[in-house]
Design an enzyme around this catalytic site. Structure first.
Site, short mmCIF file in Angstrom:
data_model
loop_
_atom_site.label_atom_id
_atom_site.label_comp_id
_atom_site.label_asym_id
_atom_site.label_seq_id
_atom_site.Cartn_x
_atom_site.Cartn_y
_atom_site.Cartn_z
N ASP A 161 42.69 36.59 -24.83
CA ASP A 161 41.02 36.87 -25.24
C ASP A 161 40.92 36.21 -26.49
O ASP A 161 39.65 35.81 -26.76
CB ASP A 161 41.08 38.42 -25.26
CG ASP A 161 39.79 38.98 -25.69
OD1 ASP A 161 38.79 38.52 -25.14
OD2 ASP A 161 39.57 39.40 -26.85
N ARG A 168 34.32 30.85 -26.16
CA ARG A 168 33.00 31.17 -25.32
C ARG A 168 31.86 31.06 -26.41
O ARG A 168 30.84 30.88 -26.18
CB ARG A 168 33.15 32.87 -24.82
CG ARG A 168 34.10 32.69 -23.65
CD ARG A 168 34.36 34.42 -23.31
NE ARG A 168 33.27 35.12 -23.36
CZ ARG A 168 33.24 36.56 -23.71
NH1 ARG A 168 34.49 37.19 -23.81
NH2 ARG A 168 32.05 37.30 -23.67
N SER A 183 37.19 40.87 -21.49
CA SER A 183 37.64 40.76 -22.85
C SER A 183 37.79 42.17 -23.69
O SER A 183 38.92 42.59 -24.07
CB SER A 183 36.57 39.93 -23.71
OG SER A 183 36.79 40.37 -25.00
N1 URA Z 1 33.65 42.51 -27.71
C1 URA Z 1 34.73 42.04 -27.39
O1 URA Z 1 35.72 42.43 -27.39
N2 URA Z 1 34.53 41.20 -26.28
C2 URA Z 1 33.35 40.60 -26.00
O2 URA Z 1 33.58 39.60 -25.04
C3 URA Z 1 32.27 41.07 -26.14
C4 URA Z 1 32.32 42.16 -27.10
#
Ligand code: URA
Ligand code: CA
Length: 433
Positions: A161, A168, A183
């Site tokens: 992540d 991203r 995520s």
């Molecule tokens: N918070 C997160 O941890 N991930 C995201 O993609 C958006 C908000």
């Protein structure tokens, strides 16, 4: 398996299997799939969406890309709470000791603030001595003995992540519901809780500006949580204006203490009851939400919740005497009023811009490397729906610089006084499936 074939598949709207998703996440985390291929896949997901099954497989693959915390040696049903972000959102500081004081084990990992949103870790560090780093063993011991610990996320939690989020961010693929849902849920699942209460915020101060998107995100996360064998529910809450009255780290610690003393701002108190009662029921410490609410109210009025906060601060190396003298935390050099320019009713307090005003004072970070000034921030005296007379103070600016002209201007531009306005609903929806 070749990444190019999987990109093509997703581009053409076909489904990715569990094996294919596992391959992508494993190889990307290792570094054998390059960013340019991953970027193409993310954009394909952005445009063609994913099914619940695909999102669940993606979530689990990301959750297992690093350390998965084992909380099984903590007695009872461990309940986590997660907010998708807000301004002046003091709830975790109140909720963690509050629900722990009625017997719910809270083993919580929190994050830092960035941009206009604050982070629980920064707020806790405004308490002198407070340590947000505990080893896994200490963390589990403290929660077993005392029911509550709030710490920073361990470095190896969901590394996929971390890498994907950074990608991203620079490929315009953040605002995709399957990507946001996976995520958030991957980190929650890796953090080891049995049950999760999600606070999905909506409005100017939130990720999801639009309520329809917030509802979709909430439904998606609840469904994939269930597919991953966790009990999950979501509250869709309003973040069009800041929550409570305090925005800024020390100010929010003081607000949390006042709330635990039973003197909190109405919206923050209601938010804590709404989320807290769900946590208590999920942890099977009460049969119904009404019963849970009564337990929480009793914990506030008896001082049990406040005592738990003191214990939590002490356990984590902090100076617990601030609970009895919270004003000691308010050390900003200047306290500057913001007088209303006309009489009327407050119709708008644009949450994200007010968050930026607090950040400009030093309460938050523009970039990850910025240092925080714990003492500064804002204390609102008026919220949406409140009457105000010309010249009356809308809020107090706590600052360590005398000249706050630009902050005042930003605030004036984002506080609207009109003829009539009413308090927005705090909770838009409660989603259990
Ligand atoms: N918070 C997160 O941890 N991930 C995201 O993609 C958006 C908000
Ligand atoms: Ca607040």
């Amino acid at each position: 398996m070749r990444m190019v074939d999987l990109i093509e598949k997703k581009r053409d709207g076909q489904l990715l299997s569990k094996e294919e998703i596992d391959f992508i996440i494993t190889e990307y985390t290792k570094g054998t799939i390059p960013d340019y291929q991953m970027s193409a896949l993310l954009m394909a997901i952005y445009f063609t969406d994913m099914t619940d099954e695909e999102i669940t497989n993606l979530t689990l693959a990301m959750a297992h890309s690093g350390e998965v915390i084992d909380l099984s040696s903590i007695d009872g049903i461990k309940v986590d709470k997660h907010s998708t972000g807000g301004v002046g959102d003091t709830t975790t500081l109140v909720l963690a000791p509050l629900v722990a004081s009625v017997g719910v084990p809270v083993a919580k990992m929190s994050g830092r603030g960035l941009g206009f949103t604050g982070g629980t870790l920064d707020k806790l560090e405004a308490i002198p001595g407070f340590k947000i780093e505990l080893t896994d063993e200490e963390f589990i011991r403290v929660v077993n003995e005392s029911k509550v610990a709030v710490i920073g996320q361990s470095g190896d939690l969901a590394p996929a992540d971390k890498k994907l989020y950074a990608l991203r961010d620079v490929t315009a693929t953040v605002s995709s519901i399957p990507l946001i849902a996976s995520s958030i849920m991957s980190k929650k699942i890796a953090a080891g809780a049995d049950a999760i209460v999600l606070d999905v915020t909506t409005g100017d101060g939130a990720f999801m500006k639009d309520i329809k998107d917030a509802r979709r995100l909430a439904h998606t996360m609840v469904r994939i949580g269930k597919l991953a064998n966790r009990q999950v529910m979501a509250v869709v809450s309003d973040m069009s204006q800041p929550l409570g009255e305090a925005i800024g780290n020390s100010l929010e610690v003081v607000e949390a203490i006042e709330t635990l003393q039973g003197n909190g701002p109405e919206d923050l108190v209601e938010m804590c009851y709404a989320l807290g009662s769900q946590m208590v029921v999920l942890a099977k410490q009460a049969q119904t939400l009404e019963e849970a609410r009564e337990m929480l109210a009793e914990a506030l009025s008896s001082g049990k919740a406040l005592a738990k906060f003191k214990e939590m601060i002490k356990n984590q190396g902090g100076d617990e005497t601030i609970v009895d003298a919270p004003q000691r935390l308010l050390t900003a050099q200047y306290e500057i009023a913001l007088p209303a320019k006309k009489s009327g009713v407050v119709t708008q307090l644009v949450a994200n811009e007010i968050g930026i005003a607090a950040m400009l004072l030093g309460a938050g970070r523009k970039t990850k490397e910025d240092e925080i000034d714990y003492a500064v921030g804002l204390k609102l005296h008026k919220k949406v729906g409140d009457k105000v007379a010309k010249g009356e103070s809308l809020l107090t600016i706590y600052s360590n610089t005398e000249d706050v002209t630009n902050v005042k201007e930003l605030l004036y531009n984002n506080i609207t006084i009109g003829e009539n306005g009413s308090e927005p609903p705090l909770i838009h929806d409660i989603i259990t499936e």
